[in-house]
Design an enzyme around this catalytic site. Structure first.
Site, PDB file in Angstrom:
ATOM      1  N   HIS A 206      47.936  36.033  31.704  1.00  0.00           N
ATOM      2  CA  HIS A 206      47.489  36.909  30.618  1.00  0.00           C
ATOM      3  C   HIS A 206      47.077  38.232  31.273  1.00  0.00           C
ATOM      4  CE1 HIS A 206      45.258  37.336  26.604  1.00  0.00           C
ATOM      5  NE2 HIS A 206      44.913  38.408  27.287  1.00  0.00           N
ATOM      6  N   HIS A 208      46.454  42.316  31.562  1.00  0.00           N
ATOM      7  CA  HIS A 208      46.141  43.553  30.854  1.00  0.00           C
ATOM      8  C   HIS A 208      46.706  44.738  31.622  1.00  0.00           C
ATOM      9  CE1 HIS A 208      42.855  42.335  27.784  1.00  0.00           C
ATOM     10  NE2 HIS A 208      43.613  41.286  28.070  1.00  0.00           N
ATOM     11  N   CYS A 239      41.045  48.012  26.216  1.00  0.00           N
ATOM     12  CA  CYS A 239      40.234  47.390  27.258  1.00  0.00           C
ATOM     13  C   CYS A 239      38.815  47.927  27.138  1.00  0.00           C
ATOM     14  CB  CYS A 239      40.785  47.698  28.648  1.00  0.00           C
ATOM     15  SG  CYS A 239      39.815  46.976  29.986  1.00  0.00           S
TER      16      CYS A 239
END
Length: 301
Positions: A206, A208, A239
């Site tokens: 996962h 970012h 974020c």
């Protein structure tokens, strides 16, 4: 060696939308989930059963699950931080639930208000109840490549937490670069010891995209045998630890990578682009997918 097939876990309706400002209508969330399933995604994070005081965007998850027209073969999952959240998810008929630990004591205390060990003890109640109800449980580990409070993270600790989550009943553990500081080198340094202890079929990534490295890190993960990738349509979700930075890796960009590599995934890129464009128009926000931006620009010519 690259996998022949990759499964995408679409996190836009939960991890993406929960970080978007303003109010998002329940009907728009449901429409997005329907569009994602129509495009061929078989694993969709549809909501979270958390305290609305802390995550107001997920306050209507019961209504979202109630309004979904469920497609055969599609798993609609929900984040459940504790037993109360699990009970709500079960009542809403979530196909799968997810729990989340952190690879940083500082992050765990800031976000879960407890130590890593205490969080794992709390999650064991959820996995026990889920097992009794025959509901699959996925585990997340946050900050595997860096913490916004304490910096570098020890890969050995990540391995220990992943093993603990699997031992308590999680079928899969998703390794999250929560603040998007990872690089190809740090991704490799994490996965090397991880894969010595755990089979690749029990792991997902996962990533970012804060520093624009997420797609490269996914590619590195694929080369090491990982075949489950989390992504968010249109790159939904910023974020919170890097003001103004993009957050989740866009599903469209992952699909373009997989298409280029000739890896099977079962998802229609054009339909995902349409779904991302629609939700971005609805919310009045920019589309963070570079692939979507390029394809939509070509379509308008």
């Amino acid at each position: 060696m690259l996998p022949s097939k990759v499964t995408l876990v679409e996190v836009g309706p939960r991890d993406g939308l929960q970080n978007e400002p303003g109010t998002i209508a329940c009907a728009d969330k449901i429409a997005l989930i329907h569009a994602l399933a129509e495009a061929g995604l078989t694993r969709i994070e549809a909501g979270a059963f958390v305290n609305p005081k802390w995550v107001p965007q997920m306050a209507d998850s019961e209504a979202v699950f109630a309004g979904i027209e469920r497609r055969s073969g599609v798993s609609y999952s929900a984040l459940t931080p504790n037993l109360k959240g699990f009970e709500r998810a079960r009542a809403a008929r979530a196909s799968e639930v997810a729990i989340f630990a952190a690879a940083s004591e500082a992050f765990s205390r800031k976000n879960l208000n407890c130590s890593i060990d205490d969080s794992l003890a709390r999650f064991s109640d959820v996995t026990r109840a889920a097992r009794a109800a025959n509901i699959p449980v996925r585990g997340y580990i946050s900050c595997v490549l860096g913490c916004p409070y304490s910096g570098a993270v020890d890969p050995a600790l990540c391995v220990e937490i992943a093993q603990a989550l699997l031992a308590m009943g999680c079928f899969e553990v998703s390794l999250g670069d929560t603040i998007g500081v990872g690089t190809v080198a740090s991704t490799r340094a994490l996965l090397e010891p991880m894969l010595k202890a755990i089979g690749p079929e029990q792991l997902a990534v996962h990533m970012h995209d804060t520093y624009g490295q997420a797609l490269a890190n996914v590619y590195q993960s694929l080369q090491m045998g990982i075949s489950v990738v989390d992504a968010s349509v249109a790159g939904l979700g910023g974020c919170p630890y890097a003001q103004g930075a993009s957050g989740n890796l866009a599903t469209e960009d992952v699909l373009y990578l997989l298409n280029g590599l000739g890896i099977e995934h079962g998802v229609a890129l054009d339909k995902i682009v349409q779904a991302g464009d629609q939700i971005c128009r609805t919310l009045g926000i920019a589309n963070h997918s570079r692939v979507a931006q390029a394809l939509l620009a070509n379509f308008k010519k």
